[in-house]
Design an enzyme around this catalytic site. Structure first.
Site, mmCIF file in Angstrom:
data_model
loop_
_atom_site.group_PDB
_atom_site.id
_atom_site.type_symbol
_atom_site.label_atom_id
_atom_site.label_comp_id
_atom_site.label_asym_id
_atom_site.label_seq_id
_atom_site.Cartn_x
_atom_site.Cartn_y
_atom_site.Cartn_z
ATOM 1 N N ASN A 9 -107.201 -10.414 -17.992
ATOM 2 C CA ASN A 9 -105.852 -9.859 -17.994
ATOM 3 C C ASN A 9 -105.169 -10.346 -19.265
ATOM 4 O O ASN A 9 -104.777 -11.504 -19.359
ATOM 5 C CB ASN A 9 -105.095 -10.334 -16.749
ATOM 6 N N LYS A 11 -102.325 -9.497 -20.429
ATOM 7 C CA LYS A 11 -100.859 -9.535 -20.335
ATOM 8 C C LYS A 11 -100.250 -8.860 -21.588
ATOM 9 O O LYS A 11 -100.853 -7.919 -22.103
ATOM 10 C CB LYS A 11 -100.381 -10.973 -20.133
ATOM 11 N N HIS A 95 -99.286 -8.319 -9.726
ATOM 12 C CA HIS A 95 -99.391 -9.620 -10.400
ATOM 13 C C HIS A 95 -98.087 -10.406 -10.198
ATOM 14 O O HIS A 95 -97.008 -9.816 -10.186
ATOM 15 C CB HIS A 95 -99.674 -9.409 -11.892
ATOM 16 N N GLU A 97 -96.360 -12.097 -12.140
ATOM 17 C CA GLU A 97 -95.359 -11.913 -13.193
ATOM 18 C C GLU A 97 -94.561 -10.626 -12.960
ATOM 19 O O GLU A 97 -93.375 -10.553 -13.281
ATOM 20 C CB GLU A 97 -96.041 -11.920 -14.575
ATOM 21 N N GLU A 164 -104.115 -15.779 -6.901
ATOM 22 C CA GLU A 164 -103.589 -16.459 -8.078
ATOM 23 C C GLU A 164 -102.396 -17.315 -7.676
ATOM 24 O O GLU A 164 -101.263 -16.804 -7.610
ATOM 25 C CB GLU A 164 -103.151 -15.427 -9.122
ATOM 26 N N GLY A 170 -101.150 -20.088 -16.260
ATOM 27 C CA GLY A 170 -100.651 -20.423 -17.590
ATOM 28 C C GLY A 170 -100.162 -21.852 -17.722
ATOM 29 O O GLY A 170 -99.518 -22.207 -18.710
ATOM 30 N N SER A 208 -105.475 -20.538 -14.855
ATOM 31 C CA SER A 208 -106.031 -21.535 -15.779
ATOM 32 C C SER A 208 -107.553 -21.657 -15.688
ATOM 33 O O SER A 208 -108.104 -22.761 -15.773
ATOM 34 C CB SER A 208 -105.352 -22.890 -15.568
HETATM 35 P P1 13P Z 1 -104.037 -17.915 -16.988
HETATM 36 O O1 13P Z 1 -105.561 -17.819 -16.967
HETATM 37 O O2 13P Z 1 -103.462 -17.875 -18.359
HETATM 38 O O3 13P Z 1 -103.560 -19.079 -16.164
HETATM 39 O O4 13P Z 1 -103.505 -16.587 -16.257
HETATM 40 C C1 13P Z 1 -104.007 -16.223 -15.030
HETATM 41 C C2 13P Z 1 -103.523 -14.873 -14.682
HETATM 42 O O5 13P Z 1 -102.350 -14.690 -14.418
HETATM 43 C C3 13P Z 1 -104.480 -13.765 -14.690
HETATM 44 O O6 13P Z 1 -103.938 -12.621 -14.124
#
Ligand code: 13P
Length: 249
Positions: A9, A11, A95, A97, A164, A170, A208
């Site tokens: 992903n 983003k 997601h 976010e 997640e 992140g 992560s």
């Molecule tokens: P990170 O791997 O940067 O923690 O992000 C995970 C994520 O949100 C994947 O959709």
């Protein structure tokens, strides 16, 4: 036995040029990776470019979002048919976010899944608890509500679920393999109890994930792969995660 599945992903990262550079470097690095399903989710603006470069590689292409209406006066939104025409096979929905910054509720997520599936897109549904919810011992309650409400009137067979935990996204703070496995086992039980023949629904871990920790995560029986953010932006590190899932599975 479910085939391991590693998804990137990106983003809001990468221009068209950067997308091309990534894919051209990445493809040869994973030429030995049969036995693992691979997916990349670039931003909307790079989907068409990525689709051309990924042809005949077997690597799947996803969008990071879709709108629940089919077409019309919805400025700035993207429909399922637009994604199909740009070469997508899959879409990530719900997601954290999107839930956090764009106020997506389980009801909206449910409508998006229904539209995506009606149009023939494969769906990766994201769920997960916040730190406050985990510390208040509400993890399972939150997961159960997200599953029940997001999947209302939807058969999740053919879909993928990504667990997640928001506190691990992140932050560099991965859930331990045991914490992830506990949540995955809960999701698996929920599927077994609520959906017929759902043993092929894959459950990915996200938060992560790195080349260093994929091995210990993928050996857990209920962890079928990973949804990778930061470490998927570099072709070497993402390829290492793909190959790590292959070796350990
Ligand atoms: P990170 O791997 O940067 O923690 O992000 C995970 C994520 O949100 C994947 O959709």
């Amino acid at each position: 036995m479910r085939k391991p599945f590693i998804a990137a992903n990106w983003k809001m990262n990468k221009t068209m040029g950067e997308t091309g550079e990534f894919i051209n470097s990445f493809i040869p690095l994973v030429s030995e990776a049969e036995g693992v399903d691979i997916l990349i989710a670039p931003p909307f603006t790079c989907l068409n470019e990525a689709s051309g470069l990924l042809q005949k590689t077997g690597i799947r292409l996803a969008a990071q979002n879709v709108f629940y209406e089919e077409k019309g006066a919805f400025t700035g939104e993207i429909s399922a048919q637009m994604l199909l025409s740009a070469g997508c096979s899959d879409v990530i929905i719900g997601h954290s976010e999107r839930r956090q910054y764009f106020s997506e509720t389980d009801e909206i997520v449910n409508r998006k899944i229904a539209t995506a599936r009606k149009n023939g897109l494969e769906v990766i549904l994201c769920i997960g608890e916040s730190l406050e919810e985990r510390e208040a011992d509400k993890t399972f309650e939150v997961l159960e509500k997200q599953l029940t409400d997001s999947l209302k009137d939807i058969d999740p067979n053919g879909m993928t679920i990504a667990y997640e935990p928001i506190w691990a996204i992140g932050t560099g703070k991965t859930a331990t393999p045991e914490q992830a496995d506990e949540a995955h086992t809960f999701i698996r039980k929920w599927l077994n109890n609520n959906v017929k023949n759902s043993d092929q629904v894959r459950i990915l871990y996200g938060g992560s994930v790195t080349p260093e920790n994929i091995g210990s995560l993928i050996t857990k029986p209920e962890i079928d792969g990973a949804l990778v953010g930061g470490a998927s932006l570099n072709p070497d590190s993402f390829a290492k995660i793909v190959l790590g899932a292959k070796v350990s599975s």
